[in-house]
Scaffold this motif. Structure first.
Motif, PDB file in Angstrom:
ATOM      1  N   LEU A  32       6.960  -3.152   1.353  1.00 37.67           N
ATOM      2  CA  LEU A  32       6.578  -4.514   1.732  1.00 37.67           C
ATOM      3  C   LEU A  32       7.579  -5.526   1.178  1.00 37.67           C
ATOM      4  O   LEU A  32       8.007  -6.443   1.890  1.00 37.67           O
ATOM      5  CB  LEU A  32       5.175  -4.823   1.205  1.00 37.67           C
ATOM      6  N   ILE A  33       7.970  -5.366  -0.068  1.00 35.78           N
ATOM      7  CA  ILE A  33       8.968  -6.263  -0.675  1.00 35.78           C
ATOM      8  C   ILE A  33      10.296  -6.149   0.058  1.00 35.78           C
ATOM      9  O   ILE A  33      10.918  -7.153   0.426  1.00 35.78           O
ATOM     10  CB  ILE A  33       9.146  -5.938  -2.173  1.00 35.78           C
ATOM     11  N   PHE A  34      10.732  -4.916   0.267  1.00 29.55           N
ATOM     12  CA  PHE A  34      11.997  -4.678   0.973  1.00 29.55           C
ATOM     13  C   PHE A  34      11.955  -5.266   2.380  1.00 29.55           C
ATOM     14  O   PHE A  34      12.898  -5.918   2.828  1.00 29.55           O
ATOM     15  CB  PHE A  34      12.251  -3.167   1.035  1.00 29.55           C
ATOM     16  N   TYR A  35      10.836  -5.059   3.059  1.00 30.41           N
ATOM     17  CA  TYR A  35      10.676  -5.491   4.443  1.00 30.41           C
ATOM     18  C   TYR A  35      10.785  -7.010   4.570  1.00 30.41           C
ATOM     19  O   TYR A  35      11.470  -7.531   5.452  1.00 30.41           O
ATOM     20  CB  TYR A  35       9.316  -5.011   4.935  1.00 30.41           C
ATOM     21  N   PHE A  36      10.128  -7.735   3.672  1.00 32.45           N
ATOM     22  CA  PHE A  36      10.099  -9.190   3.784  1.00 32.45           C
ATOM     23  C   PHE A  36      11.314  -9.874   3.168  1.00 32.45           C
ATOM     24  O   PHE A  36      11.495 -11.073   3.332  1.00 32.45           O
ATOM     25  CB  PHE A  36       8.811  -9.742   3.165  1.00 32.45           C
ATOM     26  N   ILE A  37      12.151  -9.102   2.478  1.00 38.34           N
ATOM     27  CA  ILE A  37      13.410  -9.664   1.970  1.00 38.34           C
ATOM     28  C   ILE A  37      14.555  -9.400   2.934  1.00 38.34           C
ATOM     29  O   ILE A  37      15.344 -10.289   3.252  1.00 38.34           O
ATOM     30  CB  ILE A  37      13.737  -9.070   0.582  1.00 38.34           C
ATOM     31  N   ILE A  38      14.641  -8.158   3.416  1.00 34.37           N
ATOM     32  CA  ILE A  38      15.778  -7.757   4.243  1.00 34.37           C
ATOM     33  C   ILE A  38      15.611  -8.151   5.708  1.00 34.37           C
ATOM     34  O   ILE A  38      16.576  -8.549   6.361  1.00 34.37           O
ATOM     35  CB  ILE A  38      16.016  -6.236   4.133  1.00 34.37           C
ATOM     36  N   LEU A  39      14.379  -8.070   6.244  1.00 36.49           N
ATOM     37  CA  LEU A  39      14.170  -8.376   7.661  1.00 36.49           C
ATOM     38  C   LEU A  39      14.616  -9.794   8.032  1.00 36.49           C
ATOM     39  O   LEU A  39      15.305  -9.972   9.049  1.00 36.49           O
ATOM     40  CB  LEU A  39      12.710  -8.157   8.042  1.00 36.49           C
ATOM     41  N   VAL A  83      -0.070  -0.591   7.224  1.00 38.12           N
ATOM     42  CA  VAL A  83      -1.513  -0.678   7.462  1.00 38.12           C
ATOM     43  C   VAL A  83      -2.187   0.642   7.125  1.00 38.12           C
ATOM     44  O   VAL A  83      -3.255   0.678   6.495  1.00 38.12           O
ATOM     45  CB  VAL A  83      -1.796  -1.070   8.928  1.00 38.12           C
ATOM     46  N   ASP A  84      -1.543   1.753   7.508  1.00 35.85           N
ATOM     47  CA  ASP A  84      -2.128   3.074   7.254  1.00 35.85           C
ATOM     48  C   ASP A  84      -2.223   3.390   5.764  1.00 35.85           C
ATOM     49  O   ASP A  84      -3.107   4.149   5.338  1.00 35.85           O
ATOM     50  CB  ASP A  84      -1.314   4.161   7.959  1.00 35.85           C
ATOM     51  N   PHE A  85      -1.314   2.837   4.969  1.00 37.08           N
ATOM     52  CA  PHE A  85      -1.384   3.059   3.526  1.00 37.08           C
ATOM     53  C   PHE A  85      -2.711   2.563   2.948  1.00 37.08           C
ATOM     54  O   PHE A  85      -3.193   3.076   1.940  1.00 37.08           O
ATOM     55  CB  PHE A  85      -0.229   2.342   2.824  1.00 37.08           C
ATOM     56  N   LEU A  86      -3.287   1.545   3.596  1.00 41.90           N
ATOM     57  CA  LEU A  86      -4.527   0.954   3.101  1.00 41.90           C
ATOM     58  C   LEU A  86      -5.757   1.497   3.821  1.00 41.90           C
ATOM     59  O   LEU A  86      -6.868   1.042   3.578  1.00 41.90           O
ATOM     60  CB  LEU A  86      -4.467  -0.570   3.258  1.00 41.90           C
ATOM     61  N   SER A  87      -5.551   2.449   4.728  1.00 44.08           N
ATOM     62  CA  SER A  87      -6.661   2.995   5.512  1.00 44.08           C
ATOM     63  C   SER A  87      -7.026   4.401   5.030  1.00 44.08           C
ATOM     64  O   SER A  87      -6.152   5.179   4.635  1.00 44.08           O
ATOM     65  CB  SER A  87      -6.279   3.053   6.999  1.00 44.08           C
ATOM     66  N   GLU A  88      -8.288   4.694   5.092  1.00 42.88           N
ATOM     67  CA  GLU A  88      -8.737   6.024   4.721  1.00 42.88           C
ATOM     68  C   GLU A  88      -8.368   7.048   5.790  1.00 42.88           C
ATOM     69  O   GLU A  88      -7.930   8.148   5.500  1.00 42.88           O
ATOM     70  CB  GLU A  88     -10.254   6.015   4.497  1.00 42.88           C
ATOM     71  N   LYS A  89      -8.584   6.661   7.044  1.00 39.79           N
ATOM     72  CA  LYS A  89      -8.289   7.549   8.168  1.00 39.79           C
ATOM     73  C   LYS A  89      -7.165   6.951   9.004  1.00 39.79           C
ATOM     74  O   LYS A  89      -7.282   5.849   9.517  1.00 39.79           O
ATOM     75  CB  LYS A  89      -9.534   7.754   9.033  1.00 39.79           C
ATOM     76  N   LYS A  90      -6.071   7.685   9.099  1.00 33.71           N
ATOM     77  CA  LYS A  90      -4.894   7.212   9.808  1.00 33.71           C
ATOM     78  C   LYS A  90      -4.868   7.842  11.195  1.00 33.71           C
ATOM     79  O   LYS A  90      -4.499   9.000  11.350  1.00 33.71           O
ATOM     80  CB  LYS A  90      -3.637   7.558   9.018  1.00 33.71           C
TER      81      LYS A  90
END
Length: 307
Positions: A32-39, A83-90
């Motif tokens: 998330l950090i990488f994504y919002f810095i580099i994107l 999103v899947d990292f925070l979900s029980e069922k992916k």
């Protein structure tokens, strides 16, 4: 009894990058950090090149398209993975899986061909400088751009068509954090040897040939500039070195994933993570950090809009 080509499975369960909850949260935060810095940097590159009249050379035209392709590529896997990292069922639907797979190879194939075009541009600029303005005219650049988009589409649609013809009747667990050819094919309830062979030729052989062709072309360029003047030689070596770094980042993981039989290896998920999330966002940044003209223009654009 179900007909041979009928798809029974309507969704796939993604097993994810890791089963460790602590590791999932750690990777989630880092990405998330990488994504919002580099994107945003990728979009700044596109905006800078389009807004600066001094950056009209074909090199910058293709660099802008590389940044756009990589930024688009990063939206295929990373957001859903977060999103899947925070979900029980992916869970991903069958259609969603096929769509993800299509765009992954459509943009990935287009980017691979774009690197070939950029190598051709550098070859003409360094080895045939007197013909550069004639060969790399605006019309030719747009024609090459159209060709690489079409090439990426053909490369991807062939794989999608082959997968759509396969029957899926269970199990439906994909041992990855996104849909890709090796994992999806292994779930088909039929013999997939021929399809796997066709996929290796389509993805693996294309990736390997592009890589070897690029490696050869840059070797030729570096040999040709050995006798150049110090200033021109240093600039050419710096540009070629940047291209070679990105070439290894782009094609190295692709060769590892697609040029071998579709069997699971311990490093597959880590390589896929770098191939689909990390490297695409880094490629344009690497070009920019080693290009003084683009860095200067970006500073001007940033200062202008922040003033």
């Amino acid at each position: 009894m179900e007909s041979k080509n009928r798809t029974v499975i309507t969704e796939f369960i993604l097993l994810g990058l890791t089963q460790s909850r602590d590791m999932q949260l750690l990777v989630f935060v880092l990405i998330l950090i990488f994504y919002f810095i580099i994107l945003p940097g990728n979009f700044l590159i596109v905006f800078t090149i389009r807004s600066d009249p001094g950056l009209t050379a074909p090199l910058y035209f293709f660099l802008g398209n590389l940044a756009f392709l990589d930024a688009s590529y990063s939206f295929i896997v990373a957001p859903r993975m977060l999103v899947d990292f925070l979900s029980e069922k992916k869970v991903i639907s069958y259609r969603g899986c096929i769509t993800q797979l299509f765009f992954l190879h459509f943009l990935g194939g287009g980017e691979g061909l774009l690197l070939v075009v950029m190598a051709f541009d550098r070859y003409i600029a360094i080895c045939r400088p007197l013909h550069y303005s004639t060969v790399m005219n605006p019309r030719a650049c747009y024609a090459m751009l159209l060709a690489l988009w079409l090439g990426g589409f053909v490369h991807s649609i062939v794989q999608v068509v082959l997968i759509l013809r396969l029957p899926f009747c269970g199990p439906n667990q994909l041992d990855n954090f996104f849909c890709d050819v090796p994992q999806v094919i292994k779930l088909a309830c039929t013999d997939t040897f021929v399809v796997e062979l066709l996929m290796v030729f389509n993805s693996g052989l294309m990736t390997l040939l592009c890589f070897l062709g690029l490696l050869t072309s840059y070797a030729v360029i570096l040999c040709r500039i050995r006798g150049s003047s110090s200033e021109g030689k240093n600039k050419a070596v710096s540009t070629c070195t940047t291209h070679i770094i990105v070439m290894f980042l782009m094609f190295g993981p692709g060769i590892f994933i697609y040029t071998r039989p579709f069997r699971a290896f311990p490093a597959d998920k880590v390589v896929s993570l770098f191939h689909t999330v990390i490297f695409p966002l880094l490629n344009p940044v690497i070009y920019t950090l080693r290009n003084q003209e683009v860095k200067t223009s970006m500073k001007k654009v940033f200062n202008k809009h922040m003033a």
